[in-house]
Scaffold this motif. Structure first.
Motif: not given
Length: 368
Positions: A135-145
């Motif tokens: 992988f080339d990176g990370l996408d953090l999808d925290w729904e929701y703080p």
């Protein structure tokens, strides 16, 4: 000397102006389990239509470690390696691992972000995931703080988490993106916007889901005014335009009308609309399902969005024209680009005409 300076300035300006905008394509890998023309796998992806491919989703455990949510699909079927392999078709493609999503909830992420040891577990497992799979990176999808089981400290803890991820990723050149709630009320409660913006490469703003059947009346999934208000709020709170990625939904929210003769926006509904043949979820229809319906369709220019109805069924969604309006706005604000949720609900087979009509509209506006 003066001519040389002028030439250098012109060259720098052309590089800035010519910088490629982001077209981030989220992919819900579970669409592999859909039947018939709704089945979607790696072979259905046109890698040239995306600058980023966001492989969704991974989850976390109670210790903060990232884990696969479907090991059979991810590894036994080889979806991860096939996704990363798309870089052979498009060498400039970035393939990101997406962690989180609505179904993952917020509680585990709140606990992880607030605990140094769990944050280190998360970061180390992220590094392992990216390195081991290409992988080339990370996408953090925290729904929701600070929502759905979180707490107020989530806002500052999220900043700390992102700063620590950024520092850990720096030696490897990995990208870090986040997906965020769009509207002012949600965003102001969940994020220290100026602070999180410092630590990420880009911010995917989920500018959709502004109305659904639980409201008790019909409404637009992504009216232009709501999209503009959301982006303008993020800008006003210190998010740089060159990090904001405007979200486009390739789906609609459907409704069952209380009275089929009252079929306008704002009309009362008795609940979610019937499920589509591919997605199978009440209240939700992919564009690839909507475009096959012979429903009466209206384009509402006040909202720059279409809706369609038949009998007691009503749906609001995006089409080529409404996506053009959204992209014109993104260009006017000089945003980083656009993203779609998600590949597998665009008309990727071209059953209603051109394949990937919504994604190609984005590309025509932003890249071609």
């Amino acid at each position: 000397m003066g001519k040389l300076l002028t030439l250098l300035v012109a060259l720098c300006l052309s590089q800035v102006i010519g910088a490629e905008r982001i077209v981030n394509c989220y992919w819900g890998t579970w669409a592999n389990y859909r039947s018939g023309n709704g089945k979607f796998d790696v072979s259905n992806i046109d890698a040239g239509l995306c600058t980023h491919l966001s492989y969704s989703f991974f989850g976390i455990n109670d210790n903060g470690d990232i884990n696969s949510l479907d090991t059979w699909l991810d590894y036994d079927l080889g979806f991860i390696s096939q996704a990363v392999g798309l870089k052979r078709q498009n060498p400039n493609l970035k393939v990101l691992a997406v962690v989180g999503g609505w179904n993952e909830g917020s509680t585990k992420y709140s606990s992880m972000a607030g605990d140094w040891y769990k944050r280190q577990n998360f970061i180390n497992s992220a590094l392992n995931l990216l390195r081991n799979n290409g992988f080339d990176g990370l996408d953090l999808d925290w729904e929701y703080p600070n929502q759905r089981g979180g707490n107020w400290d989530d806002r500052s803890n999220f900043v700390t988490l992102l700063r620590e991820i950024k520092e850990a990723f720096a030696p490897y050149g990995y990208e870090l993106g986040i997906a965020v709630g769009a509207g002012e009320s949600l965003a102001s409660g969940s994020y220290e916007i100026a602070n999180i913006a410092q630590h990420v490469n880009f911010i995917n703003v989920m500018t959709y889901d502004f109305a659904m059947a639980s409201d008790g009346y019909t409404g637009f999934n992504a009216p232009q005014w709501a999209v503009e208000n959301a982006i303008n709020f993020w800008l006003s709170q210190g998010a740089p335009a060159n990090k904001l990625v405007l979200g486009v939904g390739t789906y609609g929210h459907s409704y069952q009308l209380s009275d089929s003769s009252q079929n306008w926006p704002g009309a009362p509904c008795r609940g979610a609309g019937n499920s589509g043949p591919y997605t199978g979820d009440s209240g939700y229809m992919g564009y690839n399902e909507i475009c096959l319906n012979n429903w009466y369709t209206v384009f509402d220019y006040n909202n720059a969005a279409p809706y369609a109805y038949s009998g007691d069924q009503w749906v609001s969604y995006d089409n080529v024209l409404s996506v053009q309006y959204k992209m014109d706005f993104a260009l006017s604000k000089n945003l980083a680009g656009a993203m779609i949720w998600s590949l597998e609900t665009d008309d990727y087979r071209g059953q209603c005409g051109e394949s990937y009509p919504l994604l190609k509209t984005i590309n025509r506006k932003l890249r071609w």
